[in-house]
Every structure is written in structure tokens, then in C-alpha cells.
Design a protein around this motif. Sequence first.
Motif, short mmCIF file in Angstrom:
data_model
loop_
_atom_site.label_atom_id
_atom_site.label_comp_id
_atom_site.label_asym_id
_atom_site.label_seq_id
_atom_site.Cartn_x
_atom_site.Cartn_y
_atom_site.Cartn_z
N LEU A 182 -123.70 -11.92 167.49
CA LEU A 182 -123.62 -13.19 166.80
C LEU A 182 -124.40 -14.27 167.55
CD1 LEU A 182 -122.32 -14.61 164.36
CD2 LEU A 182 -120.43 -15.17 165.85
N TYR A 183 -124.19 -14.33 168.86
CA TYR A 183 -124.90 -15.35 169.64
C TYR A 183 -126.41 -15.20 169.54
CZ TYR A 183 -120.52 -16.48 172.04
OH TYR A 183 -119.26 -16.87 172.35
N PHE A 184 -126.87 -13.98 169.68
CA PHE A 184 -128.31 -13.76 169.77
C PHE A 184 -129.02 -14.06 168.45
CE2 PHE A 184 -126.41 -11.37 173.18
CZ PHE A 184 -127.18 -11.78 174.25
N GLY A 185 -128.31 -14.02 167.35
CA GLY A 185 -128.91 -14.36 166.07
C GLY A 185 -128.97 -15.85 165.82
N PRO A 221 -116.55 -17.02 179.58
CA PRO A 221 -115.75 -17.26 180.78
C PRO A 221 -114.39 -16.58 180.80
CG PRO A 221 -115.81 -19.22 179.42
CD PRO A 221 -116.77 -18.24 178.81
N GLU A 222 -113.90 -16.13 179.66
CA GLU A 222 -112.61 -15.45 179.65
C GLU A 222 -112.72 -14.00 180.11
OE1 GLU A 222 -110.29 -17.17 175.92
OE2 GLU A 222 -112.40 -16.70 175.51
N GLY A 223 -113.89 -13.42 179.97
CA GLY A 223 -114.09 -12.04 180.41
C GLY A 223 -113.59 -10.99 179.43
N GLN A 224 -112.98 -11.40 178.35
CA GLN A 224 -112.50 -10.46 177.32
C GLN A 224 -112.19 -11.24 176.05
OE1 GLN A 224 -108.69 -8.75 178.37
NE2 GLN A 224 -108.25 -10.48 179.71
N ARG A 225 -111.98 -10.50 174.98
CA ARG A 225 -111.66 -11.13 173.70
C ARG A 225 -110.17 -11.46 173.62
NH1 ARG A 225 -113.61 -7.29 169.27
NH2 ARG A 225 -113.23 -5.73 170.86
N THR A 226 -109.88 -12.56 172.98
CA THR A 226 -108.51 -13.00 172.81
C THR A 226 -107.77 -12.15 171.77
OG1 THR A 226 -107.11 -14.87 172.22
CG2 THR A 226 -109.20 -14.74 171.10
N LEU A 227 -106.49 -12.02 171.96
CA LEU A 227 -105.65 -11.33 170.99
C LEU A 227 -105.03 -12.30 169.98
CD1 LEU A 227 -103.81 -8.85 173.36
CD2 LEU A 227 -105.54 -8.28 171.66
N THR A 228 -105.08 -13.60 170.29
CA THR A 228 -104.37 -14.58 169.47
C THR A 228 -105.27 -15.65 168.86
OG1 THR A 228 -104.02 -16.05 171.36
CG2 THR A 228 -102.35 -14.34 170.96
N GLY A 229 -106.51 -15.71 169.26
CA GLY A 229 -107.39 -16.78 168.80
C GLY A 229 -107.38 -17.98 169.73
N ILE A 250 -116.82 -19.30 169.46
CA ILE A 250 -116.85 -18.54 168.22
C ILE A 250 -115.48 -18.72 167.59
CG2 ILE A 250 -117.04 -16.29 167.12
CD1 ILE A 250 -118.69 -15.32 169.39
N HIS A 251 -115.42 -19.44 166.50
CA HIS A 251 -114.15 -19.72 165.84
C HIS A 251 -113.92 -18.69 164.73
CE1 HIS A 251 -110.79 -22.32 164.85
NE2 HIS A 251 -111.09 -22.15 163.58
N GLY A 252 -112.81 -17.96 164.82
CA GLY A 252 -112.41 -17.02 163.78
C GLY A 252 -112.76 -15.57 164.01
N VAL A 296 -116.72 -16.54 160.30
CA VAL A 296 -116.87 -16.83 161.72
C VAL A 296 -117.80 -18.04 161.82
CG1 VAL A 296 -117.77 -16.00 163.92
CG2 VAL A 296 -116.58 -14.43 162.40
N GLU A 297 -117.46 -18.93 162.74
CA GLU A 297 -118.28 -20.12 162.91
C GLU A 297 -118.60 -20.30 164.39
OE1 GLU A 297 -117.90 -24.92 162.05
OE2 GLU A 297 -116.30 -23.58 161.41
N LEU A 298 -119.88 -20.50 164.69
CA LEU A 298 -120.31 -20.83 166.05
C LEU A 298 -120.30 -22.35 166.16
CD1 LEU A 298 -123.41 -18.67 167.04
CD2 LEU A 298 -121.23 -18.79 168.21
#
Length: 151
Positions: free
Chosen positions: A1-4, A65-73, A98-100, A117-119
Motif C-alpha cells: 500500500l505504501y509503495f503505491g 514503529p510498532e513492529g507488528q500489525r495491531t489486533l484492535t486498530g 494506515i486507517h482501516g 483503507v485510507e493512508l
Amino acid sequence: LYFGHLPGFLRALELEDHFRWFFYGPIIAHIGMIPISLVNARAALASLERARRELAAGTSILVLPEGQRTLTGKLMEFKSGAFRLARGAEVDLVPVVIHGAWRIARRGSLVLRPGAVELRFGAPIPPHEYEGLSHDGLRELVRARMERLDA
């Protein structure tokens, strides 16, 4: 997503385990992504030094900076490496959220769900805004900016 959606060429710090994944691993290695260890401090520091050299050469580096994906948003605890890198490189920091995405691609699942998804991009933070801050202070500044973007 970022690279696009980000202009120009950039590299990213990527979890070292991803470099062993079938198909994906060789691709990210070939395009110059930088492996980062969450368990080997010496290897992680070497990766951050490589990223610092890339920044000094003018390449943008994407760091989650979190080092992993969130489970809760919700934003999780930030690791310190990104902020050590930023302070050492003295570069502008651009908060991005990245929201959503957590609803679509949940951590630990291969199932993709439909959704939007919204950047969201924050204003750059130039070095003079964080030069007197500790690593923790910089981490809190960036976190506050990202929380505003994520609201």
C-alpha cells in the motif's frame, strides 16, 4: 500500500522472518528492503546502521514503529529503533497512518476481508523540532501526531 502511494524510491525495514517466506522473501531482498530482527539486538543495530547509510545517501526509509500489525486498530507500543535511527540521521520524519487496514488483513490470518483503507499523512517533522528531545521524547511526539491522524 505504501509503495503505491509514496513518491520516489524508498526502502523499508522489514521483519527478518519475512525474508524466508516463499516468493515474497526473494522479492523484498532483491529490491533492497532491510531485514530487522526483533530478537537479536546486535543484528537490529546493524540494520539500523544500514538504514542510516541509506538515509544519508538520500533514500527514504519506511519504518513501522510498532513492529507488528495491531489486533484492535489502536496504535500499540512503539519500538525505539525508528527513533534512534531518526535522531542519528537528522532527517525529516513524516507520520503516516494506515486507517482501516487491520479489519481487512488481520494479523495471523490469511483471509482478506473487503473494506476501505485510507493512508493519512501528517506534516513533516524537521530535525530542528526534535533535536533537543530524547529517544523517548521523540517517540511520544511522533505517537501524538499519529494518534491525531488516526482519529
